[in-house]
Motif scaffolding. Structure first.
Motif, PDB file in Angstrom:
ATOM      1  N   VAL A 112       0.851  -1.192   0.000  1.00  0.00           N
ATOM      2  CA  VAL A 112       0.000   0.000   0.000  1.00  0.00           C
ATOM      3  C   VAL A 112       0.887   1.242   0.000  1.00  0.00           C
ATOM      4  O   VAL A 112       1.459   1.618   1.026  1.00  0.00           O
ATOM      5  CB  VAL A 112      -0.943   0.011   1.223  1.00  0.00           C
ATOM      6  N   LEU A 113       1.029   1.845  -1.174  1.00  0.00           N
ATOM      7  CA  LEU A 113       1.867   3.030  -1.328  1.00  0.00           C
ATOM      8  C   LEU A 113       0.992   4.228  -1.675  1.00  0.00           C
ATOM      9  O   LEU A 113      -0.037   4.085  -2.344  1.00  0.00           O
ATOM     10  CB  LEU A 113       2.903   2.797  -2.432  1.00  0.00           C
ATOM     11  N   PRO A 114       1.336   5.415  -1.188  1.00  0.00           N
ATOM     12  CA  PRO A 114       2.555   5.781  -0.432  1.00  0.00           C
ATOM     13  C   PRO A 114       2.434   5.604   1.078  1.00  0.00           C
ATOM     14  O   PRO A 114       3.358   5.962   1.807  1.00  0.00           O
ATOM     15  CB  PRO A 114       2.745   7.249  -0.798  1.00  0.00           C
ATOM     16  N   ALA A 115       1.299   5.077   1.567  1.00  0.00           N
ATOM     17  CA  ALA A 115       1.093   4.999   3.008  1.00  0.00           C
ATOM     18  C   ALA A 115       2.158   4.148   3.692  1.00  0.00           C
ATOM     19  O   ALA A 115       2.608   4.454   4.800  1.00  0.00           O
ATOM     20  CB  ALA A 115      -0.295   4.434   3.307  1.00  0.00           C
ATOM     21  N   GLN A 116       2.582   3.070   3.052  1.00  0.00           N
ATOM     22  CA  GLN A 116       3.542   2.157   3.652  1.00  0.00           C
ATOM     23  C   GLN A 116       4.955   2.332   3.091  1.00  0.00           C
ATOM     24  O   GLN A 116       5.792   1.445   3.235  1.00  0.00           O
ATOM     25  CB  GLN A 116       3.087   0.708   3.451  1.00  0.00           C
ATOM     26  N   LEU A 203      20.389  -2.184  13.355  1.00  0.00           N
ATOM     27  CA  LEU A 203      19.639  -2.195  14.613  1.00  0.00           C
ATOM     28  C   LEU A 203      18.511  -1.170  14.600  1.00  0.00           C
ATOM     29  O   LEU A 203      17.401  -1.446  15.060  1.00  0.00           O
ATOM     30  CB  LEU A 203      20.591  -1.927  15.785  1.00  0.00           C
ATOM     31  N   VAL A 204      18.778   0.023  14.059  1.00  0.00           N
ATOM     32  CA  VAL A 204      17.761   1.073  14.034  1.00  0.00           C
ATOM     33  C   VAL A 204      16.586   0.676  13.139  1.00  0.00           C
ATOM     34  O   VAL A 204      15.413   0.830  13.518  1.00  0.00           O
ATOM     35  CB  VAL A 204      18.390   2.399  13.565  1.00  0.00           C
ATOM     36  N   SER A 205      16.869   0.165  11.954  1.00  0.00           N
ATOM     37  CA  SER A 205      15.779  -0.209  11.042  1.00  0.00           C
ATOM     38  C   SER A 205      14.977  -1.387  11.582  1.00  0.00           C
ATOM     39  O   SER A 205      13.747  -1.439  11.431  1.00  0.00           O
ATOM     40  CB  SER A 205      16.350  -0.543   9.663  1.00  0.00           C
ATOM     41  N   THR A 206      15.646  -2.335  12.239  1.00  0.00           N
ATOM     42  CA  THR A 206      14.925  -3.457  12.825  1.00  0.00           C
ATOM     43  C   THR A 206      14.001  -2.987  13.949  1.00  0.00           C
ATOM     44  O   THR A 206      12.850  -3.427  14.050  1.00  0.00           O
ATOM     45  CB  THR A 206      15.917  -4.500  13.371  1.00  0.00           C
ATOM     46  N   ALA A 207      14.497  -2.085  14.796  1.00  0.00           N
ATOM     47  CA  ALA A 207      13.664  -1.554  15.874  1.00  0.00           C
ATOM     48  C   ALA A 207      12.491  -0.747  15.321  1.00  0.00           C
ATOM     49  O   ALA A 207      11.372  -0.810  15.855  1.00  0.00           O
ATOM     50  CB  ALA A 207      14.512  -0.682  16.803  1.00  0.00           C
ATOM     51  N   ALA A 208      12.713   0.002  14.235  1.00  0.00           N
ATOM     52  CA  ALA A 208      11.635   0.786  13.638  1.00  0.00           C
ATOM     53  C   ALA A 208      10.525  -0.110  13.105  1.00  0.00           C
ATOM     54  O   ALA A 208       9.335   0.203  13.232  1.00  0.00           O
ATOM     55  CB  ALA A 208      12.190   1.671  12.526  1.00  0.00           C
ATOM     56  N   LEU A 209      10.885  -1.238  12.524  1.00  0.00           N
ATOM     57  CA  LEU A 209       9.865  -2.160  12.026  1.00  0.00           C
ATOM     58  C   LEU A 209       9.097  -2.819  13.164  1.00  0.00           C
ATOM     59  O   LEU A 209       7.905  -3.104  13.040  1.00  0.00           O
ATOM     60  CB  LEU A 209      10.523  -3.229  11.147  1.00  0.00           C
ATOM     61  N   GLU A 210       9.778  -3.064  14.283  1.00  0.00           N
ATOM     62  CA  GLU A 210       9.116  -3.709  15.414  1.00  0.00           C
ATOM     63  C   GLU A 210       8.066  -2.797  16.047  1.00  0.00           C
ATOM     64  O   GLU A 210       7.009  -3.271  16.490  1.00  0.00           O
ATOM     65  CB  GLU A 210      10.146  -4.129  16.459  1.00  0.00           C
ATOM     66  N   ILE A 211       8.338  -1.501  16.118  1.00  0.00           N
ATOM     67  CA  ILE A 211       7.400  -0.589  16.757  1.00  0.00           C
ATOM     68  C   ILE A 211       6.384  -0.017  15.781  1.00  0.00           C
ATOM     69  O   ILE A 211       5.479   0.714  16.190  1.00  0.00           O
ATOM     70  CB  ILE A 211       8.154   0.573  17.438  1.00  0.00           C
ATOM     71  N   SER A 212       6.484  -0.355  14.505  1.00  0.00           N
ATOM     72  CA  SER A 212       5.542   0.152  13.512  1.00  0.00           C
ATOM     73  C   SER A 212       4.173  -0.485  13.737  1.00  0.00           C
ATOM     74  O   SER A 212       4.046  -1.659  14.072  1.00  0.00           O
ATOM     75  CB  SER A 212       6.043  -0.161  12.099  1.00  0.00           C
ATOM     76  N   ASP A 213       3.127   0.335  13.557  1.00  0.00           N
ATOM     77  CA  ASP A 213       1.766  -0.169  13.722  1.00  0.00           C
ATOM     78  C   ASP A 213       1.161  -0.659  12.417  1.00  0.00           C
ATOM     79  O   ASP A 213      -0.035  -0.960  12.348  1.00  0.00           O
ATOM     80  CB  ASP A 213       0.865   0.917  14.316  1.00  0.00           C
ATOM     81  N   VAL A 214       1.961  -0.734  11.358  1.00  0.00           N
ATOM     82  CA  VAL A 214       1.466  -1.252  10.080  1.00  0.00           C
ATOM     83  C   VAL A 214       1.321  -2.763  10.185  1.00  0.00           C
ATOM     84  O   VAL A 214       2.265  -3.459  10.588  1.00  0.00           O
ATOM     85  CB  VAL A 214       2.434  -0.889   8.932  1.00  0.00           C
ATOM     86  N   PRO A 215       0.171  -3.316   9.874  1.00  0.00           N
ATOM     87  CA  PRO A 215      -0.023  -4.770   9.991  1.00  0.00           C
ATOM     88  C   PRO A 215       0.818  -5.522   8.975  1.00  0.00           C
ATOM     89  O   PRO A 215       0.940  -5.132   7.824  1.00  0.00           O
ATOM     90  CB  PRO A 215      -1.520  -4.964   9.728  1.00  0.00           C
ATOM     91  N   VAL A 216       1.384  -6.619   9.415  1.00  0.00           N
ATOM     92  CA  VAL A 216       2.210  -7.471   8.569  1.00  0.00           C
ATOM     93  C   VAL A 216       1.701  -8.894   8.679  1.00  0.00           C
ATOM     94  O   VAL A 216       1.437  -9.394   9.783  1.00  0.00           O
ATOM     95  CB  VAL A 216       3.692  -7.413   8.994  1.00  0.00           C
ATOM     96  N   LEU A 217       1.529  -9.544   7.541  1.00  0.00           N
ATOM     97  CA  LEU A 217       1.066 -10.921   7.533  1.00  0.00           C
ATOM     98  C   LEU A 217       2.202 -11.839   7.969  1.00  0.00           C
ATOM     99  O   LEU A 217       3.282 -11.842   7.390  1.00  0.00           O
ATOM    100  CB  LEU A 217       0.589 -11.311   6.126  1.00  0.00           C
ATOM    101  N   ARG A 218       1.966 -12.605   9.025  1.00  0.00           N
ATOM    102  CA  ARG A 218       2.953 -13.540   9.542  1.00  0.00           C
ATOM    103  C   ARG A 218       2.393 -14.951   9.503  1.00  0.00           C
ATOM    104  O   ARG A 218       1.209 -15.175   9.768  1.00  0.00           O
ATOM    105  CB  ARG A 218       3.353 -13.179  10.981  1.00  0.00           C
ATOM    106  N   THR A 219       3.222 -15.905   9.174  1.00  0.00           N
ATOM    107  CA  THR A 219       2.811 -17.305   9.126  1.00  0.00           C
ATOM    108  C   THR A 219       2.986 -17.925  10.498  1.00  0.00           C
ATOM    109  O   THR A 219       4.065 -17.869  11.085  1.00  0.00           O
ATOM    110  CB  THR A 219       3.635 -18.079   8.092  1.00  0.00           C
TER     111      THR A 219
END
Length: 285
Positions: A112-116, A203-219
């Protein structure tokens, strides 16, 4: 002056000077007319016991620390830290990996761009930085190994399926110390300066993805999948929140999202299995 002359002569014999420079370095200084002509020879007998050899005696040719440095420089990527263009080469590798590999993979999750777009770039950078860290660590290990070999006063080598130790003579110690200071140590400093920023950005980018509220499909699988299914059946609020996340992943306008329903709504069996909403399936009404 005598020490500089000895160092230059040793480097010429080890193959670190061009042929013309080797001959010039091997000739006596004009201030020493009584000295005869000295020519550095790399001719060796099998086993490294040639009378005119300048390499470490007692070691096979391919296990000489000097030869190991030369062989390392011929390997892919390992010659990059030898000059100041190392940073530009790393930037080129980063850009190519980002465009060809990381961005297409990240786009499969963040569509979903540009939102994501921020999450897309952060995910692509995380994958690229992880690859770059592995590549730079490989450079660090290779150059660190040859530095250790050059600094050692006793060299380990293998011959006839057995391990041996050979003590370096004074000439070999002087030559190896000069090569380590002039070539290996600067390369390691460049590698270390590039490794720390890569680790920090990863480390910074990994932490940013962890705290992001964008839903991610996980198996999910195993016990995690069982707990997730049970929570969907027994908690209508949790099920509604998961459905909202699914709608956000699919994108579209508000009117289109209102008509989005889970796939199991078309099957009576799976609606009953999903439970909720009086056995009509959560989100199907």
């Amino acid at each position: 002056f005598a020490q500089v002359f000895a160092q230059t002569l040793a480097l010429a014999a080890a193959g670190y000077l061009p042929p013309d420079a080797r001959i010039a370095a091997s000739r006596p200084c004009s201030a020493l007319p009584r000295a005869g002509a000295i020519f550095a020879s790399e001719t060796r007998e099998a086993g490294g016991q040639g009378p005119g050899a300048f390499l470490q005696r007692g070691l096979p040719k391919n296990q000489q620390p000097v030869r190991e440095v030369q062989n390392l420089r011929r390997e892919f990527l390992f010659d990059w830290p030898m000059d100041d263009g190392y940073t530009d080469k790393l930037k080129g590798l980063y850009g190519a990996t980002m465009l060809v590999v990381s961005l297409p993979i990240a786009f499969d999750t963040y569509r979903v761009l540009p939102a994501q777009l921020p999450e897309l770039l952060a995910a692509a950078h995380t994958g690229t930085a992880a690859f770059m860290v592995v590549a730079v660590l490989r450079l660090r290990l290779g150059w660190g190994f040859v530095q250790k070999r050059l600094k050692e006063r006793v060299s380990y080598y293998e011959q006839n399926q057995r391990g041996f130790l050979a003590k370096k003579d004074d000439e070999a110690v002087l030559r190896d110390r000069l090569i380590e200071k002039s070539e290996v140590a600067p390369a390691l400093r460049r590698i270390d300066r590039s490794l720390l920023p890569l680790l920090a950005s990863l480390l910074v980018s990994t932490a940013a993805l962890e705290i992001s509220d964008v839903p991610v499909l996980r198996t999910l699988s195993g016990d995690s999948a069982t707990r997730y299914t049970s929570q969907l059946r027994g908690d209508d609020e949790f099920a509604a929140a998961e459905q909202a996340k699914a709608r956000q992943r699919m994108g579209g306008g508000a009117g289109e999202q209102e008509n989005v329903k889970p796939l199991y709504c078309d099957s009576r069996y799976y609606k009953i299995l999903a439970g909720g909403n009086s056995q009509g399936g959560v989100g199907c009404n």
